[in-house]
Design an enzyme around this catalytic site. Structure first.
Site, mmCIF file in Angstrom:
data_model
loop_
_atom_site.group_PDB
_atom_site.id
_atom_site.type_symbol
_atom_site.label_atom_id
_atom_site.label_comp_id
_atom_site.label_asym_id
_atom_site.label_seq_id
_atom_site.Cartn_x
_atom_site.Cartn_y
_atom_site.Cartn_z
ATOM 1 N N GLU A 132 -10.407 8.903 -29.158
ATOM 2 C CA GLU A 132 -10.318 9.103 -30.381
ATOM 3 C C GLU A 132 -11.706 8.657 -31.063
ATOM 4 O O GLU A 132 -12.356 7.656 -30.740
ATOM 5 C CB GLU A 132 -9.431 8.118 -30.837
ATOM 6 C CG GLU A 132 -9.174 8.315 -32.694
ATOM 7 C CD GLU A 132 -8.146 7.025 -32.852
ATOM 8 O OE1 GLU A 132 -7.872 6.936 -34.297
ATOM 9 O OE2 GLU A 132 -7.730 6.324 -32.344
ATOM 10 N N LYS B 280 -5.298 13.480 -37.362
ATOM 11 C CA LYS B 280 -4.356 12.257 -37.201
ATOM 12 C C LYS B 280 -3.570 12.347 -38.604
ATOM 13 O O LYS B 280 -4.148 12.419 -39.774
ATOM 14 C CB LYS B 280 -5.030 11.368 -36.993
ATOM 15 C CG LYS B 280 -4.425 10.083 -36.611
ATOM 16 C CD LYS B 280 -5.328 9.048 -36.543
ATOM 17 C CE LYS B 280 -4.643 7.416 -36.008
ATOM 18 N NZ LYS B 280 -5.354 6.557 -35.517
ATOM 19 N N CYS C 294 -3.796 8.493 -31.267
ATOM 20 C CA CYS C 294 -3.633 7.006 -31.225
ATOM 21 C C CYS C 294 -2.078 6.565 -31.953
ATOM 22 O O CYS C 294 -1.158 6.825 -31.282
ATOM 23 C CB CYS C 294 -4.960 6.337 -31.843
ATOM 24 S SG CYS C 294 -4.678 4.857 -31.787
#
Length: 259
Positions: A42, A110, A144
């Site tokens: 990430e 995300k 994540c």
């Protein structure tokens, strides 16, 4: 069957060029090892802990950073997923780019931002499926914290994903260790798919990372893993047919639809 490589990477904070060079070296080594795909963490291009500099380093999806990833992919013959800060007008997203040679890149943003640090820097995206095909397999993408919500993985599994690829920046500590050593394998087992969870190495001056990157199989076993937080490149063979007994014996997706 497809071989993948995961780079548990020590990013250089705020130095995109150094981080692209590190990915290029890893892509070369991954290709030599027979991999068709390299996964990096990430925000590995700006460095997760770059703070306000992330905003200045943010680029659109057709910017120089993603174009350089494409050039590396073309030169090495391997597809790449890497995290970057994506600018779209006034908004900045915590994104990951999938590049495969000269093909149009796929971008995942995300949806579940973690903590005040991320919420200050980024705009959250709406939860969405990002699925690409490579080597006869369907690959889903999350970043994540997204993987910690079971609905996100289940949605990709129902969309036909064979493997979910998760660039991450997991911090060191008891919670991070639990997520890496337990949750990732459960996500694979409860959806009968592969999950590749790829973290940063070491520390960057703002955050200390857990490392512990791993690739879990549909039966919940780890087929590749980093045991610590040092930088390293690991490989795994993704072969759904090898886990047919587990997939047939634990038909969660099928039985979910009949409930």
């Amino acid at each position: 069957m497809m071989r993948i490589a995961a780079l548990q990477m020590q990013s250089v904070t705020s130095d995109v060029q150094a981080n692209l060079a590190r990915i290029e070296r890893a892509a070369t080594n991954a290709a030599k090892g027979g991999a068709e795909l390299l996964i990096a963490p990430e925000l590995c291009l700006p460095g997760y802990g770059a703070g306000d500099a992330i905003t200045a380093l943010a680029e659109p999806a057709n910017g120089a950073q993603v174009k350089t990833l494409q050039a590396i992919s073309m030169a090495t013959g391997i597809a790449i997923i890497a995290g970057f800060a994506e600018r779209d007008g006034a908004d900045v997203y915590n994104s990951a780019a999938f590049v495969n040679g000269s093909a149009q890149p796929s971008i995942y943003r995300k949806s579940h931002l973690y903590g005040d640090y991320e919420r200050f820097l980024f705009k959250p995206a709406r939860p969405a499926n990002c699925l690409v095909e490579l080597g006869g397999l369907k690959l889903g993408m999350l970043i994540c914290y997204d993987v910690e919500f079971p609905e996100n993985v289940r949605r990709l599994a129902l969309g036909g994903a064979d493997i979910v690829l998760v660039p991450t920046a997991l911090p060191a500590g008891p919670s991070g260790t639990f997520i890496a050593t337990h949750m990732i394998q459960v996500r694979a087992f409860e959806n009968q798919i592969f999950v590749a969870y790829v973290n940063h190495a070491g520390a960057d001056g703002r955050f200390t990372f857990a490392g512990l990157s791993r690739i879990a199989a549909p039966d919940g076993r780890l087929i590749a893993a980093c045991d610590d937080d040092t930088e390293q490149l690991i490989f795994a063979d993704i072969d759904p047919a090898a886990f047919a007994a587990s997939i047939n014996g634990n038909p969660y997706l099928k039985d979910l639809g009949s409930a």
